[in-house]
Design an enzyme around this catalytic site. Structure first.
Site, mmCIF file in Angstrom:
data_model
loop_
_atom_site.group_PDB
_atom_site.id
_atom_site.type_symbol
_atom_site.label_atom_id
_atom_site.label_comp_id
_atom_site.label_asym_id
_atom_site.label_seq_id
_atom_site.Cartn_x
_atom_site.Cartn_y
_atom_site.Cartn_z
ATOM 1 N N LYS A 56 29.948 -36.485 3.878
ATOM 2 C CA LYS A 56 31.011 -34.675 3.666
ATOM 3 C C LYS A 56 31.777 -34.608 4.505
ATOM 4 C CE LYS A 56 26.217 -32.714 3.069
ATOM 5 N NZ LYS A 56 24.920 -32.337 4.316
ATOM 6 N N ASP A 91 15.549 -34.699 -1.323
ATOM 7 C CA ASP A 91 16.808 -34.824 0.409
ATOM 8 C C ASP A 91 15.625 -33.901 1.240
ATOM 9 O OD1 ASP A 91 18.035 -33.831 3.308
ATOM 10 O OD2 ASP A 91 19.597 -33.170 1.918
ATOM 11 N N GLU A 148 16.315 -39.010 0.990
ATOM 12 C CA GLU A 148 17.642 -38.601 2.461
ATOM 13 C C GLU A 148 16.854 -37.907 3.503
ATOM 14 O OE1 GLU A 148 20.563 -35.865 0.841
ATOM 15 O OE2 GLU A 148 21.491 -35.012 2.241
ATOM 16 N N LYS A 185 26.533 -36.575 -4.456
ATOM 17 C CA LYS A 185 25.057 -35.212 -5.000
ATOM 18 C C LYS A 185 25.801 -33.650 -4.992
ATOM 19 C CE LYS A 185 22.604 -34.392 -1.328
ATOM 20 N NZ LYS A 185 21.658 -33.529 0.158
ATOM 21 N N GLN A 218 13.961 -29.583 0.499
ATOM 22 C CA GLN A 218 14.936 -28.764 0.827
ATOM 23 C C GLN A 218 15.510 -29.211 -0.482
ATOM 24 O OE1 GLN A 218 18.150 -28.442 3.730
ATOM 25 N NE2 GLN A 218 18.928 -29.372 2.138
ATOM 26 N N SER A 275 25.966 -26.351 0.955
ATOM 27 C CA SER A 275 24.773 -24.788 0.135
ATOM 28 C C SER A 275 25.688 -24.242 0.007
ATOM 29 C CB SER A 275 23.924 -25.005 0.677
ATOM 30 O OG SER A 275 23.876 -24.691 2.449
ATOM 31 N N GLU A 334 21.425 -23.530 -3.998
ATOM 32 C CA GLU A 334 22.026 -24.331 -5.218
ATOM 33 C C GLU A 334 21.794 -25.217 -6.247
ATOM 34 O OE1 GLU A 334 22.064 -28.219 -2.524
ATOM 35 O OE2 GLU A 334 22.818 -28.027 -0.856
#
Ligand code: PGA
Ligand code: ZN
Length: 379
Positions: A304, A208, A256, A355, A137, A334, A174
């Site tokens: 998050k 990630d 990640e 991040k 990703q 995202s 992103e």
């Protein structure tokens, strides 16, 4: 701080989805992001819809009128609202901005001095695009320099140079590039590029993998693995061996979600010379962090706030992680907005990494806020 007016409205995030924005006392605004590769254990962003939450809050705004907020824990007031994680978080962040006159970092920690290192998403794929892309990703740039400004400039410069070399304009949600090359070719390409310093600064590579997104029937299903071997189906132990070999071969400093989101035991077999980070594995949930620590699954976690839908619980897990030597990485989603509260929280709570993407106004707003904070702290 006393609430005189409270208004909710729908705005669009960077993926053109509805999200909620709150305004308090006409001057203070906050909004919240949404994920695409969301973890199974996240709280729901909206109990019904963003529109339902907005209408509810505008109808019941009197409930908060004249309420005063004097300290961080007063934000608990909002947590019994049954509207989903995003509305609660938007209310808490806006109130915090109003309490601090938009200087959250200073209000929460007047002595804060440490700026985070940005993990910059430069190439990507997976569920962050509908186009043919890498299985991984996010490929992340981790610059090593004294000041935030130097780290920021190094990532920005690398992003521009990589753009020229790849000669592509396609971007993920992103703002990362989507070159038409396989997963292992992307690793080779970036590893090769990062051999030389950028603006005199060493940049390391992180990933990630978001492995839950391509895990099905107990196998990791790569669709774009290497030039000679497009599809590749790996069993759990093969995936562990592969990621460990990548950590050594590419000197990865950060990995990640290398395995699917329930595999606490598998995570513990990864090479912890790199930061082995749980995002979907932990979902900013302290219970899941405690399970992970018992099994020595990870040495770092993604933070998050909207995964857990509470700023109070977010602070709790950050403090708990730090007191147990687990590194923290605060992260954008995202589908982002221009809100830069996570930059303030990073500084206030001494979170060592942030991040975000490198490119796009929703990503740059977080980075530019940190540049501003660094200037204020130095002055
Ligand atoms: P998301 O992805 O915001 O789409 O969930 C980001 C991540 O997996 O880190
Ligand atoms: Zn992730």
């Amino acid at each position: 701080m006393r609430i005189k007016t409270l208004k909710a409205k729908i705005i669009k995030n960077s993926r053109n989805e509805n999200t909620i924005q709150i305004t308090i006392n006409k001057k203070f605004k906050a909004s919240v992001p949404s994920g695409a590769s969301t973890g199974t254990h996240e709280v729901k962003a909206y109990k019904k819809t963003a529109k339902y939450a907005v209408d509810y809050l505008n109808k019941h705004h009197d409930h908060w009128k004249n309420k005063s907020f004097d300290e961080f824990y007063d934000l608990e007031t909002f947590e019994n609202l049954n509207l989903g994680g995003n509305p609660i978080l938007a209310l808490q962040l806006t109130t915090l901005k109003a309490m601090s006159n938009n200087k959250i970092y200073k209000y929460l920690n007047p002595k804060s001095k440490i700026l985070p290192t940005p993990l910059g998403n430069v190439i990507g794929g997976g569920s962050h695009t509908k186009l043919k892309s890498s299985d991984i990703q996010e490929f992340l740039l981790i610059p090593k320099a004294k000041t935030f400004k130097e780290r920021y400039l190094a990532n920005k410069h690398a992003y521009k140079e990589i753009k020229k070399k790849l000669n592509t304009k396609k971007l993920t949600d992103e703002g990362a590039f989507i070159p038409n090359i396989s997963t292992t070719e992307t690793l080779d390409f970036l590893n090769n590029y990062l051999q030389d310093k950028v603006l005199g600064i060493k940049i390391n590579l992180g990933l990630d993998i978001a492995a839950s997104e391509f895990y099905k029937n107990k196998t990791y299903n790569y669709k774009n693995f290497s030039k000679s071997n497009k599809t590749n189906k790996l069993k759990k132990q093969e995936q562990i061996n592969l990621v460990n070999s990548w950590i050594s071969d590419y000197n990865l400093k950060y990995v990640e979600d290398p395995l699917e989101q329930e595999d606490f035991r598998g995570f513990s077999k990864l090479d912890q010379r790199a930061l082995i980070c749980g995002d979907d594995l932990i979902t900013t949930n302290i219970k899941r962090l405690k399970s992970a620590m018992q099994q020595k699954s990870i040495n770092s976690i993604i933070i998050k706030p909207n995964q857990i839908g509470s700023l109070i619980k977010t602070k709790e897990i950050v403090d708990f992680a730090h007191s147990h030597n687990i590194k923290t990485i605060i992260s954008h989603r995202s589908g982002e907005t221009l809100d830069s509260s996570i930059s303030h929280l990073a500084v206030a709570w001494k979170i060592p990494y942030i991040k975000t993407g490198i490119f796009g106004k929703e990503r740059e707003s977080k980075l530019k806020e940190l540049l501003k904070i660094e200037n204020e702290i130095k002055a």
